[in-house]
Design a protein around this motif. Structure first.
Motif, PDB file in Angstrom:
ATOM      1  N   ASP A  60      43.931 -31.481  -5.716  1.00 60.64           N
ATOM      2  CA  ASP A  60      44.651 -30.296  -5.272  1.00 60.64           C
ATOM      3  C   ASP A  60      45.958 -30.767  -4.641  1.00 60.64           C
ATOM      4  N   LEU A  61      46.969 -29.924  -4.663  1.00 64.08           N
ATOM      5  CA  LEU A  61      48.270 -30.325  -4.136  1.00 64.08           C
ATOM      6  C   LEU A  61      48.284 -30.334  -2.613  1.00 64.08           C
ATOM      7  N   SER A  89      47.407 -24.170  -7.442  1.00 59.84           N
ATOM      8  CA  SER A  89      47.916 -22.813  -7.666  1.00 59.84           C
ATOM      9  C   SER A  89      49.423 -22.748  -7.457  1.00 59.84           C
ATOM     10  N   TYR A  90      50.033 -23.863  -7.056  1.00 59.92           N
ATOM     11  CA  TYR A  90      51.472 -23.893  -6.780  1.00 59.92           C
ATOM     12  C   TYR A  90      52.243 -24.311  -8.023  1.00 59.92           C
ATOM     13  N   GLU A  95      57.590 -28.646  -6.282  1.00 68.36           N
ATOM     14  CA  GLU A  95      56.212 -29.131  -6.166  1.00 68.36           C
ATOM     15  C   GLU A  95      55.783 -29.899  -7.414  1.00 68.36           C
ATOM     16  N   ILE A  96      56.182 -29.412  -8.581  1.00 63.85           N
ATOM     17  CA  ILE A  96      55.846 -30.106  -9.826  1.00 63.85           C
ATOM     18  C   ILE A  96      56.501 -31.481  -9.854  1.00 63.85           C
ATOM     19  N   GLN A  97      57.781 -31.537  -9.478  1.00 65.86           N
ATOM     20  CA  GLN A  97      58.503 -32.813  -9.496  1.00 65.86           C
ATOM     21  C   GLN A  97      57.880 -33.815  -8.535  1.00 65.86           C
ATOM     22  N   LEU A 109      47.147 -25.527 -13.696  1.00 63.62           N
ATOM     23  CA  LEU A 109      47.016 -24.441 -12.729  1.00 63.62           C
ATOM     24  C   LEU A 109      45.566 -23.993 -12.609  1.00 63.62           C
ATOM     25  N   LYS A 110      45.190 -23.591 -11.403  1.00 61.51           N
ATOM     26  CA  LYS A 110      43.807 -23.184 -11.161  1.00 61.51           C
ATOM     27  C   LYS A 110      43.425 -21.937 -11.950  1.00 61.51           C
ATOM     28  N   ARG A 111      44.407 -21.169 -12.349  1.00 59.58           N
ATOM     29  CA  ARG A 111      44.078 -19.974 -13.130  1.00 59.58           C
ATOM     30  C   ARG A 111      43.909 -20.281 -14.623  1.00 59.58           C
ATOM     31  N   SER A 112      43.997 -21.558 -14.984  1.00 62.56           N
ATOM     32  CA  SER A 112      43.811 -21.948 -16.388  1.00 62.56           C
ATOM     33  C   SER A 112      42.409 -21.570 -16.861  1.00 62.56           C
TER      34      SER A 112
END
Length: 212
Positions: A60-61, A89-90, A95-97, A109-112
């Motif tokens: 998790d981030l 979820s971010y 944040e991705i970088q 993503l957690k909604r995947s």
């Protein structure tokens, strides 16, 4: 005779128990995936990786004690070949970088959907990279887009706090027309036409973070 698929050993790190339980339920349906340990903070994630030496760790981030990015850096320093997949979820560019710069090979993503997550795990564990197409496209657009100057970021931050052009000029020490010029440049760089849209776009790109 076809050899059975090699079992992939996984560590799950997330500080929300309900998320971990959901992942366990989804991944337990796959014969080639085995969860060998879970962790509820970043430091425990590093310890679990060190102890289990899994094929892949899902991080998790944002976690207590040590966040996911810092945990990934620790793991990669000690185990350069570690395969790391962020599950969060971010989804802002910033944040991705940060996540990918820490040494991770994937960002999901957690909604995947379950099938997509399983594919991400297998892809990253096999040495590939993973990112949802929409996020990858947006990250590329952000990388190609002109960067806001420090002064433009200051102006945009004050806009987000509701200050008028005149008030911004007084705070930053230039004329009201100077504020308008900065705003025109900001709108052009972000591809927007107004203040509210500029704030929304900057937040999505990780350029602007509102104070809590």
């Amino acid at each position: 005779m076809t050899e059975p698929a090699r079992t992939l050993r996984l560590v799950l790190a997330d500080d929300h128990a309900v998320v971990v339980m959901g992942l366990e339920a989804v991944l337990s349906l796959e014969a080639d995936l085995e969860i060998v340990a879970t962790a509820d903070d970043g430091r425990a994630a590093v310890d679990a990786y060190r102890r289990e030496r899994p094929d892949l760790i899902l991080l998790d981030l944002r976690m207590p004690d040590m966040d996911g990015v810092e945990a990934a850096r620790h793991i990669r320093r000690e185990f350069p070949d570690a395969r790391i997949l962020f599950l969060t979820s971010y989804e802002t560019e910033d944040e991705i970088q940060q996540a990918m710069a820490s040494g991770a090979a994937g960002y999901a993503l957690k909604r995947s959907k379950g099938a997509e997550l399983v594919q991400a795990i297998r892809t990253v564990a096999a040495g590939g990279t993973w990112m949802p197409e929409r996020l990858a496209r947006r990250a590329k657009e952000a990388a190609d887009a002109p960067v806001l100057s420090d002064r433009q970021r200051e102006v945009l931050s004050l806009v987000s706090k509701g200050l008028s052009n005149k008030e911004i000029a007084e705070v930053l020490g230039f004329t009201e027309s100077g504020t308008k010029q900065h705003l025109r440049q900001i709108f052009t760089k972000l591809g927007v036409t107004g203040r509210a849209e500029a704030i929304s776009e900057a937040m999505q790109r990780g350029i602007l973070k509102l104070d809590p």
